[in-house]
Design a protein around this motif. Structure first.
Motif, PDB file in Angstrom:
ATOM      1  N   TYR A  84       3.377   3.036  -6.836  1.00  0.00           N
ATOM      2  CA  TYR A  84       3.626   3.722  -6.731  1.00  0.00           C
ATOM      3  C   TYR A  84       3.595   5.108  -6.083  1.00  0.00           C
ATOM      4  CZ  TYR A  84       3.427   8.741  -9.077  1.00  0.00           C
ATOM      5  OH  TYR A  84       3.510  10.286  -8.804  1.00  0.00           O
ATOM      6  N   LEU A  85       2.536   5.013  -5.634  1.00  0.00           N
ATOM      7  CA  LEU A  85       1.749   6.285  -4.592  1.00  0.00           C
ATOM      8  C   LEU A  85       2.508   5.986  -3.146  1.00  0.00           C
ATOM      9  CD1 LEU A  85      -2.446   6.037  -4.615  1.00  0.00           C
ATOM     10  CD2 LEU A  85      -0.917   7.966  -5.279  1.00  0.00           C
ATOM     11  N   ALA A  86       2.629   4.452  -2.888  1.00  0.00           N
ATOM     12  CA  ALA A  86       3.002   4.897  -1.488  1.00  0.00           C
ATOM     13  C   ALA A  86       5.040   5.038  -1.701  1.00  0.00           C
ATOM     14  CB  ALA A  86       3.299   3.037  -1.060  1.00  0.00           C
ATOM     15  N   MET A  87       5.802   4.784  -3.206  1.00  0.00           N
ATOM     16  CA  MET A  87       6.734   5.301  -3.166  1.00  0.00           C
ATOM     17  C   MET A  87       6.802   6.462  -3.316  1.00  0.00           C
ATOM     18  SD  MET A  87       8.502   2.631  -5.610  1.00  0.00           S
ATOM     19  CE  MET A  87       7.745   3.572  -7.219  1.00  0.00           C
ATOM     20  N   THR A  88       5.956   7.230  -3.055  1.00  0.00           N
ATOM     21  CA  THR A  88       5.836   8.946  -4.311  1.00  0.00           C
ATOM     22  C   THR A  88       5.175   9.776  -3.132  1.00  0.00           C
ATOM     23  OG1 THR A  88       5.742   8.139  -6.501  1.00  0.00           O
ATOM     24  CG2 THR A  88       5.153  10.391  -5.393  1.00  0.00           C
ATOM     25  N   TYR A  89       4.528   9.566  -1.882  1.00  0.00           N
ATOM     26  CA  TYR A  89       3.496  10.542  -1.024  1.00  0.00           C
ATOM     27  C   TYR A  89       3.906   9.556   0.252  1.00  0.00           C
ATOM     28  CZ  TYR A  89       1.987  12.253  -5.198  1.00  0.00           C
ATOM     29  OH  TYR A  89       1.765  13.724  -6.156  1.00  0.00           O
ATOM     30  N   ASP A  91       5.778   9.480   2.878  1.00  0.00           N
ATOM     31  CA  ASP A  91       7.446   8.268   2.765  1.00  0.00           C
ATOM     32  C   ASP A  91       7.432   9.019   4.971  1.00  0.00           C
ATOM     33  OD1 ASP A  91       8.602  11.095   2.334  1.00  0.00           O
ATOM     34  OD2 ASP A  91      10.083  10.117   2.037  1.00  0.00           O
ATOM     35  N   LYS A  92       7.119   9.479   5.420  1.00  0.00           N
ATOM     36  CA  LYS A  92       7.518  10.172   6.129  1.00  0.00           C
ATOM     37  C   LYS A  92       6.432   9.700   6.901  1.00  0.00           C
ATOM     38  CE  LYS A  92      11.235  13.058   5.586  1.00  0.00           C
ATOM     39  NZ  LYS A  92      11.978  14.449   5.919  1.00  0.00           N
ATOM     40  N   ASN A  93       5.309  10.314   6.822  1.00  0.00           N
ATOM     41  CA  ASN A  93       4.321   9.194   7.635  1.00  0.00           C
ATOM     42  C   ASN A  93       3.775   8.066   7.567  1.00  0.00           C
ATOM     43  OD1 ASN A  93       1.324   9.014   8.640  1.00  0.00           O
ATOM     44  ND2 ASN A  93       1.250  11.743   8.102  1.00  0.00           N
ATOM     45  N   LEU A  94       4.015   7.377   8.682  1.00  0.00           N
ATOM     46  CA  LEU A  94       4.072   5.573   8.695  1.00  0.00           C
ATOM     47  C   LEU A  94       3.063   4.936   8.417  1.00  0.00           C
ATOM     48  CD1 LEU A  94       6.806   4.407  11.434  1.00  0.00           C
ATOM     49  CD2 LEU A  94       6.653   4.288   9.266  1.00  0.00           C
ATOM     50  N   PHE A  95       1.968   5.882   9.098  1.00  0.00           N
ATOM     51  CA  PHE A  95       0.556   5.287   9.124  1.00  0.00           C
ATOM     52  C   PHE A  95      -0.091   5.868   7.300  1.00  0.00           C
ATOM     53  CE2 PHE A  95      -4.161   6.962   8.878  1.00  0.00           C
ATOM     54  CZ  PHE A  95      -4.484   5.526   9.349  1.00  0.00           C
ATOM     55  N   LEU A  96      -0.356   7.291   7.055  1.00  0.00           N
ATOM     56  CA  LEU A  96      -0.494   6.611   5.418  1.00  0.00           C
ATOM     57  C   LEU A  96       0.293   6.273   4.760  1.00  0.00           C
ATOM     58  CD1 LEU A  96      -1.134  10.842   5.284  1.00  0.00           C
ATOM     59  CD2 LEU A  96      -2.902   9.790   5.910  1.00  0.00           C
ATOM     60  N   ASN A  97       1.567   5.921   4.823  1.00  0.00           N
ATOM     61  CA  ASN A  97       2.007   5.455   3.671  1.00  0.00           C
ATOM     62  C   ASN A  97       1.936   4.211   3.820  1.00  0.00           C
ATOM     63  OD1 ASN A  97       5.341   3.329   3.455  1.00  0.00           O
ATOM     64  ND2 ASN A  97       4.672   5.446   2.317  1.00  0.00           N
ATOM     65  N   SER A  98       1.083   3.497   4.908  1.00  0.00           N
ATOM     66  CA  SER A  98       0.562   2.421   4.994  1.00  0.00           C
ATOM     67  C   SER A  98      -1.363   2.316   4.431  1.00  0.00           C
ATOM     68  CB  SER A  98       0.211   1.579   6.402  1.00  0.00           C
ATOM     69  OG  SER A  98       1.913   1.294   6.977  1.00  0.00           O
ATOM     70  N   VAL A  99      -0.991   3.269   4.643  1.00  0.00           N
ATOM     71  CA  VAL A  99      -2.370   3.258   3.823  1.00  0.00           C
ATOM     72  C   VAL A  99      -2.237   3.527   2.445  1.00  0.00           C
ATOM     73  CG1 VAL A  99      -4.977   4.356   3.438  1.00  0.00           C
ATOM     74  CG2 VAL A  99      -3.853   4.446   5.670  1.00  0.00           C
ATOM     75  N   LYS A 101       0.484   1.844   1.236  1.00  0.00           N
ATOM     76  CA  LYS A 101       0.663   0.771   0.206  1.00  0.00           C
ATOM     77  C   LYS A 101      -0.373  -0.597   0.057  1.00  0.00           C
ATOM     78  CE  LYS A 101       4.684   0.404   2.530  1.00  0.00           C
ATOM     79  NZ  LYS A 101       5.991   0.223   3.695  1.00  0.00           N
ATOM     80  N   ILE A 102      -1.793  -0.472   1.043  1.00  0.00           N
ATOM     81  CA  ILE A 102      -2.811  -1.222   0.555  1.00  0.00           C
ATOM     82  C   ILE A 102      -3.948  -0.915  -0.159  1.00  0.00           C
ATOM     83  CG2 ILE A 102      -4.667  -1.634   2.171  1.00  0.00           C
ATOM     84  CD1 ILE A 102      -3.559  -1.279   4.802  1.00  0.00           C
ATOM     85  N   PHE A 103      -3.861   1.186  -1.270  1.00  0.00           N
ATOM     86  CA  PHE A 103      -3.856   1.133  -1.280  1.00  0.00           C
ATOM     87  C   PHE A 103      -3.598   0.190  -3.176  1.00  0.00           C
ATOM     88  CE2 PHE A 103      -5.865   5.330  -4.524  1.00  0.00           C
ATOM     89  CZ  PHE A 103      -7.316   3.954  -4.253  1.00  0.00           C
ATOM     90  N   ASP A 104      -2.629   0.441  -3.139  1.00  0.00           N
ATOM     91  CA  ASP A 104      -1.488   0.280  -4.002  1.00  0.00           C
ATOM     92  C   ASP A 104      -1.751  -1.286  -4.699  1.00  0.00           C
ATOM     93  OD1 ASP A 104      -0.210   2.391  -5.977  1.00  0.00           O
ATOM     94  OD2 ASP A 104       1.392   2.446  -3.745  1.00  0.00           O
ATOM     95  N   LYS A 105      -1.816  -1.979  -3.345  1.00  0.00           N
ATOM     96  CA  LYS A 105      -1.813  -3.547  -3.735  1.00  0.00           C
ATOM     97  C   LYS A 105      -3.431  -4.075  -4.340  1.00  0.00           C
ATOM     98  CE  LYS A 105       1.206  -5.272   0.097  1.00  0.00           C
ATOM     99  NZ  LYS A 105       1.300  -5.891   1.152  1.00  0.00           N
ATOM    100  N   THR A 106      -4.233  -3.024  -3.974  1.00  0.00           N
ATOM    101  CA  THR A 106      -5.800  -3.288  -4.713  1.00  0.00           C
ATOM    102  C   THR A 106      -5.634  -3.382  -6.186  1.00  0.00           C
ATOM    103  OG1 THR A 106      -5.915  -1.027  -4.263  1.00  0.00           O
ATOM    104  CG2 THR A 106      -6.409  -2.194  -2.089  1.00  0.00           C
TER     105      THR A 106
END
Length: 402
Positions: A84-89, A91-99, A101-106
């Protein structure tokens, strides 16, 4: 009816959302805090839903409630999707989006949402393309039954009655979940479930920190037919609308863009002209708020210095989004060409808010009624349009004479 007490983990989770609001540069202003004292329980917090950006700001509401109930929250299935977080917030900042995505996977965000007693529900008017419609209805019925059980146990509920963030601006169609919960609780258990309406508006078109306006209405228990019930919620949320700078500025540019398209005149605007025109408009709107013709407004807009700061941030935003273009013939960069095609651009409902946020903000103000709003702006247009409007008015009068 008192709800179960919240534990430390639950309260810590709410604090996390409060911190997230601060990190997202949200500056929240609440009107109607008095309606959060000694509220009757159980209650359904009935909140407008234009985007996910404003959700963390609702922690300000929660922290102001006395006594503080425990909630079960109705939300779409994405919250428990694990991404959810990676899809919603961001999305234009690759670094924060990657963070994210990792947080979602935890699995931590998913666990947090479950801790918040979140009950996910499919939306048949959206998800039926992926899921068989009968299965969706069966799933909705099952999840609504869970809500009914929670209410019987003393839980209060937070629901976004519009059911989606998609829209063109203004209150969207009200779905019937709240109606079902209220009528069922009273008919089957003689429990009065109160509606507490909340309208959230974001001053979205100024660069930097975003002002959020949360207007809270009085809790009320109502029993009506489905149609009248939903209409009551729609009208009540509309009355709690807050007029922001972004709505005023967007409507002004939209008004001029429509005239530009009609007359084919190129329009150049200056910062000083925008300040003067928008200041006059804001004062006129404020007077109509004072006499109850219009709902609430950011009252600081009558202060010219405050409005001037907003105009500066708005111009920066509009240049970045190509609503205003720098005038190549003006080496001092003091004039801006209005890009009326960008302002008036139309997109499907699912994309409109993201693709044309200025058009969305203009429509938010228009949703209060064009007959009320348009006359306020008609006199505040560049002089070249005033001549055009005057000539057209004379032609109309002449044509109407016998």
């Amino acid at each position: 009816m008192a709800g179960p007490k919240n534990d430390i983990i639950y309260e810590s989770t709410i604090l996390g959302f409060f911190v997230a609001s601060w990190m997202m540069l949200q500056k929240t202003r609440i009107t109607g805090k008095e309606h959060l004292k000694n509220i009757p329980l159980p209650v359904i917090f009935t909140v407008t839903h234009d985007s996910y950006f404003e959700i963390p700001s609702l922690t300000y509401v929660y922290r102001a409630i006395r006594p503080r109930p425990r909630f079960t929250i109705m939300a779409k299935q994405d919250f428990l999707s694990g991404k959810y977080l990676a899809m919603t917030y961001f999305d234009k900042n690759l670094f924060l989006n990657s963070v994210f995505k990792i947080f979602d996977k935890t699995g931590i965000p998913k666990a947090i949402f479950k801790k918040l007693n979140l009950i996910s529900i499919p939306r048949p008017f959206i998800d039926s393309q992926q899921i068989i419609k009968d299965e969706v209805k069966k799933e909705i019925s099952s999840q609504v039954d869970r809500f009914k059980k929670k209410i019987h146990e003393g839980f209060s509920t937070l629901i976004f009655p519009e059911g989606t963030t998609w829209g063109y601006g203004g209150i969207k169609k009200i779905r019937s979940a709240i109606y079902q919960l209220v009528t069922n609780a009273f008919a089957q258990h003689d429990i009065k479930v109160y509606i507490l309406p909340i309208n959230v508006k974001v001053d979205r078109l100024a660069r930097g920190r975003k002002d959020l306006f949360i207007n809270i209405g009085q809790p009320k228990f109502i029993l009506k037919s489905r149609e009248d019930f939903n209409q009551y919620i729609h009208a009540t949320l509309q009355k709690l609308h807050t007029i922001t700078f972004s709505q005023i500025a967007a409507y002004y540019l939209k008004k001029i863009s429509e005239l530009t398209k009609e007359t084919r005149m190129e329009v150049c605007l200056t910062k000083e002209e925008l300040i003067d025109q928008l200041s006059t408009i804001a004062r006129n709107i404020h007077s109509k708020v004072e006499d109850k013709t219009l709902p609430a407004i950011d009252h600081r807009l009558v202060e010219k210095s405050y409005l001037a700061k907003k105009v500066t941030k708005f111009i920066t935003y509009s240049i970045k989004k190509n609503y205003l273009l720098k005038n190549p013939q003006d080496k001092g960069n003091n004039t801006y060409i209005l890009n009326h095609e960008k302002v008036l651009a139309q997109y499907p409902v699912r994309l409109f808010r993201k693709r044309n946020p200025l058009g969305f903000s203009a429509n938010e103000l228009a949703s209060l009624g064009d007959k009320l709003i348009d006359p306020i702006f008609s006199g505040a247009v560049p002089s070249q349009f005033k001549r055009f409007l005057t000539n057209n008015s004379k032609k109309a009068v002449k044509h109407s004479l016998p």
